[in-house]
Design a protein around this motif. Structure first.
Motif, PDB file in Angstrom:
ATOM      1  N   GLU A 175       0.870  -1.274   0.034  1.00 13.11           N
ATOM      2  CA  GLU A 175       0.129   0.277   0.101  1.00 13.11           C
ATOM      3  C   GLU A 175       0.851   1.130   0.146  1.00 13.11           C
ATOM      4  O   GLU A 175       1.747   1.452   0.748  1.00 13.11           O
ATOM      5  CB  GLU A 175      -0.891   0.146   1.258  1.00 13.11           C
ATOM      6  CG  GLU A 175      -1.850  -0.960   1.375  1.00 13.11           C
ATOM      7  CD  GLU A 175      -3.310  -0.438   0.898  1.00 13.11           C
ATOM      8  OE1 GLU A 175      -3.708   0.626   1.202  1.00 13.11           O
ATOM      9  OE2 GLU A 175      -3.722  -1.373   0.130  1.00 13.11           O
ATOM     10  N   GLY A 176       0.293   2.265  -0.674  1.00 13.79           N
ATOM     11  CA  GLY A 176       0.866   3.574  -0.644  1.00 13.79           C
ATOM     12  C   GLY A 176       2.377   3.680  -1.312  1.00 13.79           C
ATOM     13  O   GLY A 176       2.776   5.020  -1.285  1.00 13.79           O
ATOM     14  N   ASN A 177       2.678   2.990  -2.189  1.00 14.03           N
ATOM     15  CA  ASN A 177       3.966   2.980  -2.755  1.00 14.03           C
ATOM     16  C   ASN A 177       3.597   3.934  -4.041  1.00 14.03           C
ATOM     17  O   ASN A 177       2.601   3.994  -4.802  1.00 14.03           O
ATOM     18  CB  ASN A 177       4.773   1.858  -3.105  1.00 14.03           C
ATOM     19  CG  ASN A 177       5.460   1.197  -2.052  1.00 14.03           C
ATOM     20  OD1 ASN A 177       5.843   1.803  -1.120  1.00 14.03           O
ATOM     21  ND2 ASN A 177       5.547   0.041  -2.004  1.00 14.03           N
ATOM     22  N   VAL A 193       5.575  -4.568 -18.214  1.00 17.10           N
ATOM     23  CA  VAL A 193       5.684  -4.362 -16.799  1.00 17.10           C
ATOM     24  C   VAL A 193       4.902  -3.400 -16.623  1.00 17.10           C
ATOM     25  O   VAL A 193       4.180  -3.205 -15.507  1.00 17.10           O
ATOM     26  CB  VAL A 193       7.206  -4.016 -16.642  1.00 17.10           C
ATOM     27  CG1 VAL A 193       7.439  -4.208 -15.147  1.00 17.10           C
ATOM     28  CG2 VAL A 193       8.201  -5.306 -17.146  1.00 17.10           C
ATOM     29  N   LYS A 194       4.723  -2.217 -17.182  1.00 19.17           N
ATOM     30  CA  LYS A 194       4.127  -1.244 -16.922  1.00 19.17           C
ATOM     31  C   LYS A 194       2.434  -1.361 -16.646  1.00 19.17           C
ATOM     32  O   LYS A 194       1.843  -0.952 -15.654  1.00 19.17           O
ATOM     33  CB  LYS A 194       4.348   0.237 -17.766  1.00 19.17           C
ATOM     34  CG  LYS A 194       3.949   1.483 -17.144  1.00 19.17           C
ATOM     35  CD  LYS A 194       4.149   2.632 -17.979  1.00 19.17           C
ATOM     36  CE  LYS A 194       5.268   3.018 -18.879  1.00 19.17           C
ATOM     37  NZ  LYS A 194       5.138   3.748 -19.909  1.00 19.17           N
ATOM     38  N   LYS A 195       2.113  -2.171 -17.676  1.00 15.74           N
ATOM     39  CA  LYS A 195       0.524  -2.461 -17.844  1.00 15.74           C
ATOM     40  C   LYS A 195       0.444  -3.269 -16.370  1.00 15.74           C
ATOM     41  O   LYS A 195      -0.726  -3.295 -15.643  1.00 15.74           O
ATOM     42  CB  LYS A 195       0.384  -3.138 -18.947  1.00 15.74           C
ATOM     43  CG  LYS A 195      -1.184  -3.418 -19.145  1.00 15.74           C
ATOM     44  CD  LYS A 195      -1.161  -3.819 -20.652  1.00 15.74           C
ATOM     45  CE  LYS A 195      -2.482  -4.805 -20.956  1.00 15.74           C
ATOM     46  NZ  LYS A 195      -2.188  -6.233 -20.749  1.00 15.74           N
ATOM     47  N   ASP A 196       1.255  -4.600 -16.381  1.00 12.84           N
ATOM     48  CA  ASP A 196       0.775  -5.441 -15.407  1.00 12.84           C
ATOM     49  C   ASP A 196       1.195  -5.119 -13.943  1.00 12.84           C
ATOM     50  O   ASP A 196       0.245  -5.415 -13.072  1.00 12.84           O
ATOM     51  CB  ASP A 196       1.605  -6.950 -15.576  1.00 12.84           C
ATOM     52  CG  ASP A 196       1.256  -7.683 -16.680  1.00 12.84           C
ATOM     53  OD1 ASP A 196       0.352  -7.052 -17.771  1.00 12.84           O
ATOM     54  OD2 ASP A 196       2.121  -8.446 -17.151  1.00 12.84           O
ATOM     55  N   LYS A 199       0.061   0.119 -14.076  1.00 13.53           N
ATOM     56  CA  LYS A 199      -1.294   0.518 -14.323  1.00 13.53           C
ATOM     57  C   LYS A 199      -2.553  -0.108 -14.069  1.00 13.53           C
ATOM     58  O   LYS A 199      -3.336   0.436 -13.445  1.00 13.53           O
ATOM     59  CB  LYS A 199      -1.383   0.792 -16.060  1.00 13.53           C
ATOM     60  CG  LYS A 199      -0.447   1.862 -16.553  1.00 13.53           C
ATOM     61  CD  LYS A 199      -0.708   2.153 -17.784  1.00 13.53           C
ATOM     62  CE  LYS A 199       0.211   3.222 -18.555  1.00 13.53           C
ATOM     63  NZ  LYS A 199       0.220   3.224 -20.114  1.00 13.53           N
ATOM     64  N   SER A 200      -2.440  -1.500 -14.071  1.00 15.29           N
ATOM     65  CA  SER A 200      -3.682  -2.370 -13.536  1.00 15.29           C
ATOM     66  C   SER A 200      -4.021  -2.050 -12.159  1.00 15.29           C
ATOM     67  O   SER A 200      -5.023  -2.452 -11.870  1.00 15.29           O
ATOM     68  CB  SER A 200      -3.508  -3.687 -14.101  1.00 15.29           C
ATOM     69  OG  SER A 200      -2.501  -4.220 -13.191  1.00 15.29           O
ATOM     70  N   LYS A 201      -2.957  -1.880 -11.390  1.00 13.90           N
ATOM     71  CA  LYS A 201      -3.226  -1.571 -10.000  1.00 13.90           C
ATOM     72  C   LYS A 201      -3.464  -0.256  -9.627  1.00 13.90           C
ATOM     73  O   LYS A 201      -3.557   0.179  -8.376  1.00 13.90           O
ATOM     74  CB  LYS A 201      -2.035  -2.322  -9.135  1.00 13.90           C
ATOM     75  CG  LYS A 201      -1.870  -3.682  -9.393  1.00 13.90           C
ATOM     76  CD  LYS A 201      -0.643  -4.295  -8.931  1.00 13.90           C
ATOM     77  CE  LYS A 201      -0.162  -5.703  -9.281  1.00 13.90           C
ATOM     78  NZ  LYS A 201       0.967  -5.905  -8.772  1.00 13.90           N
ATOM     79  N   GLY A 202      -3.376   0.669 -10.589  1.00 13.87           N
ATOM     80  CA  GLY A 202      -3.704   2.140 -10.457  1.00 13.87           C
ATOM     81  C   GLY A 202      -2.551   2.754  -9.526  1.00 13.87           C
ATOM     82  O   GLY A 202      -3.129   3.688  -8.621  1.00 13.87           O
ATOM     83  N   ILE A 203      -1.338   2.366  -9.491  1.00 14.90           N
ATOM     84  CA  ILE A 203      -0.200   2.965  -8.774  1.00 14.90           C
ATOM     85  C   ILE A 203       0.145   4.210  -9.252  1.00 14.90           C
ATOM     86  O   ILE A 203       0.611   4.287 -10.528  1.00 14.90           O
ATOM     87  CB  ILE A 203       0.938   2.077  -8.818  1.00 14.90           C
ATOM     88  CG1 ILE A 203       0.195   0.642  -8.254  1.00 14.90           C
ATOM     89  CG2 ILE A 203       1.936   2.483  -7.949  1.00 14.90           C
ATOM     90  CD1 ILE A 203       1.027  -0.263  -7.365  1.00 14.90           C
ATOM     91  N   PRO A 204       0.451   5.210  -8.480  1.00 14.32           N
ATOM     92  CA  PRO A 204       0.692   6.473  -8.875  1.00 14.32           C
ATOM     93  C   PRO A 204       2.196   6.626  -9.526  1.00 14.32           C
ATOM     94  O   PRO A 204       3.100   5.897  -8.739  1.00 14.32           O
ATOM     95  CB  PRO A 204       0.674   7.442  -7.784  1.00 14.32           C
ATOM     96  CG  PRO A 204       0.074   6.697  -6.636  1.00 14.32           C
ATOM     97  CD  PRO A 204       0.055   5.331  -7.057  1.00 14.32           C
TER      98      PRO A 204
END
Ligand code: NCD
Length: 307
Positions: A175-177, A193-196, A199-204
């Motif tokens: 969480e929170g990274n 890598v970016k997608k999986d 992006k798919s996890k909504g990480i900033p």
């Protein structure tokens, strides 16, 4: 048979457990000194390595076990044309567990599908390197006391750097990274890598070419070498190799409790003048790798029913 090919093969709970065991190994080494008596690890390294291979070997010795190995692809049957799957089957007859490094993406996966003992991927081409990630996670945990709520900068060759791919995958689960991806245009993180993992996890995340601008917000700075062996032409390598060189001057705007990591080997990307900075953690990271590999060997041998 349980093998570890990719960091996604280990759940977050398992990562946390491995860290717990590694901490216990650090605190009570004697308790573990004979747990693998008479067990054998085979190291099959078909690509250059110093740290990873010695780290696996030291890990097995410190557990009381033995190590058998082929020193390189040239002196093994791979040079006679033996397939990775045959090698894996054959070595399974001699060893209780295998650590394999190979220049081809997917080689460890193929080995694991035919081996009758657990296989640990010690790096497959530009794909992934899960045990380096274990070393990285323990280092972050020991430095920061947490694996979440961190702004992590990845700098250098994010395209071919397999350690980056695996670490992003692991840190994206806490969480929170937030990630800051710092690289030349040509060496950006692969879109898969970016997608999986992001992006798919909504990480900033942000992408930039400028290390100095990113520096003040970072809690972790993960520097990497430009991966010469994965370039198609030397000219591109020469043009990009010194894109980022971390110096004490560049660290002036960094947080006082920044942790600087690097999987090593270092070429030029961190000036040796940075080594004395208390924020430099890359040599501690090497030692942590051994403890995490000990924890992983133990886990896989237990699950295989060998221990
Ligand atoms: C890394 C690797 O092999 O991917 N090295 C290592 O295992 N510590 C990083 C690198 O070679 O740049």
């Amino acid at each position: 048979m349980r093998s570890v090919i990719d960091i996604v093969d280990l759940s977050t709970e398992e990562l946390d457990d491995l860290i717990k065991v590694a901490r216990d190994i650090i605190a009570n080494p004697d308790k573990y000194a004979h747990v693998c008596d008479r067990k054998k690890l085979a190291t099959l390294f078909f690509e250059p390595s110093t740290r990873t291979r010695l780290s696996f070997e030291a890990a097995m010795y410190e557990l009381g076990g033995h190590v058998i190995s082929v020193p390189d692809a040239g002196s093994s049957s791979a040079s006679k044309g033996e397939s990775v799957s045959d090698t894996a089957r054959v070595v399974s007859c001699y060893a209780d567990i295998i650590a394999m490094r190979h220049p081809k993406e997917g080689a460890a996966f193929v080995a694991a599908s035919k081996a009758t003992v657990p296989v640990i991927n010690a790096g497959d081409g530009g794909h992934c390197h899960p045990t380096q990630t274990l070393a990285d996670l323990l280092t972050i945990e020991l430095e920061k006391n947490r694996l979440g709520n961190l702004t992590v900068g990845f700098c250098g060759d994010l395209k071919f750097g397999r350690t980056v791919h695996s670490l992003i995958n692991a840190l994206s689960r806490y969480e929170g990274n937030k990630f800051v991806l710092i690289s030349p245009e040509e060496l950006k993180l692969p879109s898969y890598v970016k997608k999986d993992a992001i992006k798919s996890k909504g990480i900033p995340y942000e992408q930039t070419t400028n290390l100095e601008e990113a520096m003040p917000k970072l809690d972790i700075l993960y520097m990497t070498r430009v991966q010469r062996e994965r370039f198609f032409n030397e000219e591109d390598y020469l043009r990009l190799k010194d894109s980022y060189i971390l110096t004490p001057e560049k660290l002036r705007k960094a947080k006082p409790d920044l942790a600087i990591l690097h999987p090593l080997p270092r070429v030029n990307e961190i000036s040796v003048a940075v080594d004395d900075d208390p924020r430099a953690c890359y040599f501690k990271q090497v030692e942590n790798g051994k403890y995490m590999r000990m924890a992983l060997i133990l886990k896989l041998l237990k699950e295989a029913g060998t221990l």
